[in-house]
Design an enzyme around this catalytic site. Structure first.
Site, PDB file in Angstrom:
ATOM      1  N   GLU A   1       0.713  -1.579   0.127  1.00  0.00           N
ATOM      2  CA  GLU A   1      -0.046   0.065   0.196  1.00  0.00           C
ATOM      3  C   GLU A   1       1.024   1.458  -0.142  1.00  0.00           C
ATOM      4  O   GLU A   1       0.050   2.475  -0.410  1.00  0.00           O
ATOM      5  CB  GLU A   1      -1.090   0.224   1.880  1.00  0.00           C
ATOM      6  CG  GLU A   1      -1.721   1.112   1.132  1.00  0.00           C
ATOM      7  CD  GLU A   1      -3.026   1.520   0.788  1.00  0.00           C
ATOM      8  OE1 GLU A   1      -2.593   0.834  -0.630  1.00  0.00           O
ATOM      9  OE2 GLU A   1      -4.059   2.533   0.468  1.00  0.00           O
TER      10      GLU A   1
ATOM     11  N   THR B   1      -5.026   9.568  -5.008  1.00  0.00           N
ATOM     12  CA  THR B   1      -5.524  10.316  -3.895  1.00  0.00           C
ATOM     13  C   THR B   1      -4.370  11.123  -3.087  1.00  0.00           C
ATOM     14  O   THR B   1      -4.292  11.635  -2.213  1.00  0.00           O
ATOM     15  CB  THR B   1      -5.129   8.683  -2.798  1.00  0.00           C
ATOM     16  OG1 THR B   1      -5.864   7.576  -3.566  1.00  0.00           O
ATOM     17  CG2 THR B   1      -5.048   8.865  -1.620  1.00  0.00           C
TER      18      THR B   1
HETATM   19  N1  HSE Z   1      -7.425   8.481   4.243  1.00  0.00           N
HETATM   20  C1  HSE Z   1      -7.097   8.145   2.897  1.00  0.00           C
HETATM   21  C2  HSE Z   1      -7.699   9.597   2.235  1.00  0.00           C
HETATM   22  C3  HSE Z   1      -8.029   7.620   2.041  1.00  0.00           C
HETATM   23  O1  HSE Z   1      -8.924  10.071   2.273  1.00  0.00           O
HETATM   24  O2  HSE Z   1      -6.524  10.063   2.022  1.00  0.00           O
HETATM   25  C4  HSE Z   1      -7.872   6.683   0.326  1.00  0.00           C
HETATM   26  O3  HSE Z   1      -6.342   6.045   0.156  1.00  0.00           O
END
Ligand code: HSE
Length: 309
Positions: free
Chosen positions: A131, A184
């Protein structure tokens, strides 16, 4: 001991609305499948990837599944050969935890194939290596629910402290993925670096209410706690039709609605399969009317994480 194993690992919803980077839950579907087979020649190779439209690299140093398997092998200290067949059954770059599902599938399959030498906490660390390659961040809010199942709280990332939160058995989830890609890293860069104390206080009130609602099966409490001040206000503008979709879901009776991970997938909680179907229909209207490609998934919460097929 068998020479090969096939596993399933589920999609997951990071953040779960109010728990930026610390809450996530897994769903029954969609999910990835992975076949892991022992071979003569030492090293990990990817034999094939299906369902990715040729978009994923078959270089094992660039795939979350094989990075996780490699992390396992290094720790296990075996000069074994392994080959992987990966079946991607979910969109990626969609906020559904696709990279986490592959990483968990890899780490879980390796641990099962070699007779479960490691506890789940260690499998989590192997999967997180995959990940980390995909997202560059150490948040486990997709990997942890994918591996543990259910709703997970990641109280700490270093060292990991993962707590499984009980989930009402009649909870259903509608996921709508509008077919636009959101990275992301981009979605994270939109977020404010600092949060005023007043806002933070409202947020942790909601996080506590959300968890208390799950622990006590109080759906009204879950529902009124689902207001996110940290990510949704900044990220929702990246998602076509977010406001319309949210309004349609809430008007159709959803318990709560928010972005899945960093988006663009959105999720709604519902209290029965029938209402999930109705709410899914309502959520789709904007995308049908505006001819925006989208995918709809209706599922219960996955309680057990990955499984051997
Ligand atoms: N917690 C992460 C975000 C989840 O919101 O950026 C996305 O992988």
């Amino acid at each position: 001991m068998a020479d090969s194993i096939k596993v399933f690992a589920p999609a997951s919803v990071g953040n779960s609305c109010v728990g930026f980077d610390v809450l996530g839950f897994a769903v029954e579907k969609p999910g990835d499948e992975l076949l892991l087979r022992k071979t003569e020649k030492p090293g990990v190779v990817i034999k094939s990837i299906a369902g990715d439209n040729g978009q994923l690299s078959t270089n094992p140093t660039k795939n979350t599944a094989t990075i996780a398997i490699d992390a396992f092998l290094k720790d296990f200290g075996r000069e074994t050969g392994l080959e992987v067949e990966l079946f991607k059954n979910m969109p990626f770059g969609s906020g559904l935890g696709s990279s986490a599902a592959s990483a968990v599938a890899g780490a879980f399959a390796a641990n099962e194939l070699f007779g479960q030498p490691y506890p789940i906490e260690k499998v989590l660390e192997f999967a997180m290596e995959g990940e980390f390659f995909a997202s560059g961040a150490h948040h486990a809010d997709n990997v942890a629910p994918c591996l543990y199942g259910g709703m997970t709280l990641i109280r700490s990332n270093s060292p990991f402290d993962v707590i499984k939160i009980p989930v009402p058995s009649d909870l259903w989830v509608v996921l709508l993925y509008p077919e636009v890609e959101i990275k992301t890293s981009e979605a994270r860069s939109l977020l404010p670096y600092e949060i005023p104390l007043k806002t933070a206080s409202k947020q942790w009130g909601n996080v506590a209410g959300f968890i208390a609602g799950f622990m006590s099966n109080d759906k009204a409490l879950i529902s009124r706690s689902m207001k996110d001040y940290v990510a949704e206000p900044y990220r929702s503008r990246l998602i076509p039709g977010f406001n319309e979709c949210k309004k349609s879901a809430m008007d159709a009776g959803a318990m709560g609605f928010s972005i899945s991970g960093s988006g663009p997938t959105m999720f709604a909680f519902c209290t029965s399969e029938e209402s999930a179907l109705e709410i899914g229909k309502a959520m789709s209207v904007y995308y049908i009317e505006n001819k925006i490609g989208h995918q709809l998934f209706i599922s219960q919460i996955n309680q057990c994480g990955p499984k051997v097929l």
